[in-house]
Design an enzyme around this catalytic site. Structure first.
Site, PDB file in Angstrom:
ATOM      1  N   ASP A  49      71.278 -16.693 -34.600  1.00  0.00           N
ATOM      2  CA  ASP A  49      70.622 -16.135 -33.450  1.00  0.00           C
ATOM      3  C   ASP A  49      70.008 -14.491 -33.056  1.00  0.00           C
ATOM      4  OD1 ASP A  49      73.237 -15.428 -32.720  1.00  0.00           O
ATOM      5  OD2 ASP A  49      73.242 -16.441 -31.362  1.00  0.00           O
ATOM      6  N   SER A  50      70.552 -14.266 -34.729  1.00  0.00           N
ATOM      7  CA  SER A  50      69.722 -12.321 -34.714  1.00  0.00           C
ATOM      8  C   SER A  50      69.071 -12.389 -34.619  1.00  0.00           C
ATOM      9  CB  SER A  50      70.845 -12.028 -36.191  1.00  0.00           C
ATOM     10  OG  SER A  50      70.531 -12.991 -37.603  1.00  0.00           O
ATOM     11  N   ASP A  88      71.555 -21.863 -35.582  1.00  0.00           N
ATOM     12  CA  ASP A  88      72.397 -21.154 -34.929  1.00  0.00           C
ATOM     13  C   ASP A  88      72.310 -22.157 -33.549  1.00  0.00           C
ATOM     14  OD1 ASP A  88      74.761 -19.345 -35.043  1.00  0.00           O
ATOM     15  OD2 ASP A  88      73.095 -17.546 -35.404  1.00  0.00           O
ATOM     16  N   LYS A 118      75.011 -24.246 -36.088  1.00  0.00           N
ATOM     17  CA  LYS A 118      76.861 -22.859 -36.121  1.00  0.00           C
ATOM     18  C   LYS A 118      76.578 -22.589 -35.064  1.00  0.00           C
ATOM     19  CE  LYS A 118      76.179 -18.331 -37.513  1.00  0.00           C
ATOM     20  NZ  LYS A 118      76.770 -18.052 -36.326  1.00  0.00           N
ATOM     21  N   GLU A 120      79.451 -20.096 -32.439  1.00  0.00           N
ATOM     22  CA  GLU A 120      80.348 -19.448 -32.730  1.00  0.00           C
ATOM     23  C   GLU A 120      81.702 -19.779 -31.884  1.00  0.00           C
ATOM     24  OE1 GLU A 120      78.780 -15.823 -30.894  1.00  0.00           O
ATOM     25  OE2 GLU A 120      77.263 -15.898 -32.343  1.00  0.00           O
ATOM     26  N   GLU A 187      82.858 -12.804 -39.581  1.00  0.00           N
ATOM     27  CA  GLU A 187      82.059 -11.414 -39.113  1.00  0.00           C
ATOM     28  C   GLU A 187      83.394 -10.602 -39.464  1.00  0.00           C
ATOM     29  OE1 GLU A 187      78.936 -12.314 -36.950  1.00  0.00           O
ATOM     30  OE2 GLU A 187      78.662 -10.112 -37.304  1.00  0.00           O
TER      31      GLU A 187
END
Ligand code: KIV
Length: 276
Positions: A49-50, A88, A118, A120, A187
């Site tokens: 999602d960057s 993501d 993915k 978080e 990260e």
């Protein structure tokens, strides 16, 4: 495993079995052409999602939607035939309940053809991760610096600097691994803490700004190619300066259009005229 010997798509199980430092090579991709270029060299491609920041110029990843992730995920899957493609889950698509997380993860899997998702989060997300894994959705965890929590963290800050924070990240990584994640992205975490997590965790750790002791490394492709000029974090190594190469190519094109050297005869169909 050598790149040449692969004749099938790498699975999350393959990734889960890697235990040697540096044995998982991962990069991001947001488009079909980039996925195609990096596929032979990567074990895992992340549709991160960057992309909200790198492609769309957002200040954070919080504005990224499920539809954006699905559109880019589908393009990347079309370009990658060997690497394990993970998409993501964007902010707001999985935190509310494990049922909503399942519905959105299933949509991502069905509509993109990716291998897993993915999410978080640490201890607080472990129940959701287990719910997804138990229902056939491979999950890549993400702990330490979590960009979707940028406002709760007070910015993009390196994590694990004091004892309490270090203990919490270790707990988070452990909870996600125990919940069944096939690997965990770690990260922006101080190296000694990252090293301990990479050594003690039951799942492989894929580091970004973490430690060379991690079983894998991931970076944003645009960062290593010099395409994203806004900001280069300390943990990024630039392997090319494509931003400069593109600038020079476009300047030459503009010059040639303006002085009449482009298009030349070989670029025209049934050309007769010489010059303008
Ligand atoms: O969104 C992303 O690209 C990521 C990687 C940087 C790990 O989460």
């Amino acid at each position: 495993m050598s790149v040449a010997s692969r004749d099938r798509r790498i699975t999350t199980r393959d990734i889960n079995q890697r235990r040697t430092a540096g044995s998982i090579v991962a990069l991001t991709a947001y488009s079909m052409p980039v996925a195609k270029l990096i596929d032979a060299h990567c074990d895992l491609i992340l549709v991160g999602d960057s992309l909200g920041m790198v492609l769309y110029g957002m200040d954070s990843t919080l504005g990224v939607t499920l539809d954006m992730m699905i559109a880019h995920g589908r393009a990347v899957v079309r370009g990658a035939s060997r690497a394990c493609v993970i998409v993501d889950m964007p902010f707001g698509s999985y935190q509310e309940s494990r049922e909503i997380a399942f519905r959105n993860a299933a949509r991502i899997m069905a509509e993109t053809g990716c291998t897993g998702v993915k999410v978080e989060g640490g201890v607080e997300m472990a129940d959701t991760v287990a719910f997804l894994v138990d229902r056939g959705i491979p999950v890549l965890g993400h702990v330490g610096l979590m960009p979707q929590s940028v406002h709760s963290h007070g910015g993009f800050r390196v994590q694990g600097r004091d004892e309490a924070a270090a203990v919490q990240i270790r707990r988070d990584a452990d909870a996600i691994a125990r919940a069944g994640a096939f690997a965990v992205v770690l990260e922006g975490t101080v190296e000694p803490v990252a090293r301990i997590i990479a050594t003690e965790l039951s799942a492989p750790v894929i580091g970004i700004g973490a430690s060379p002791a991690c079983q894998g490394q991931i970076l944003v492709t645009d960062d290593i190619l010099g395409l994203y000029g806004e900001f280069t974090p300390k943990f990024v190594k630039r392997y090319a300066e494509l931003g400069a190469v593109i600038g020079e190519a476009v300047a030459r094109y503009a010059e040639e259009v303006r002085d009449g050297r482009f298009p030349a005869e070989e670029h025209c169909f049934g050309a007769q005229a010489k010059g303008r």
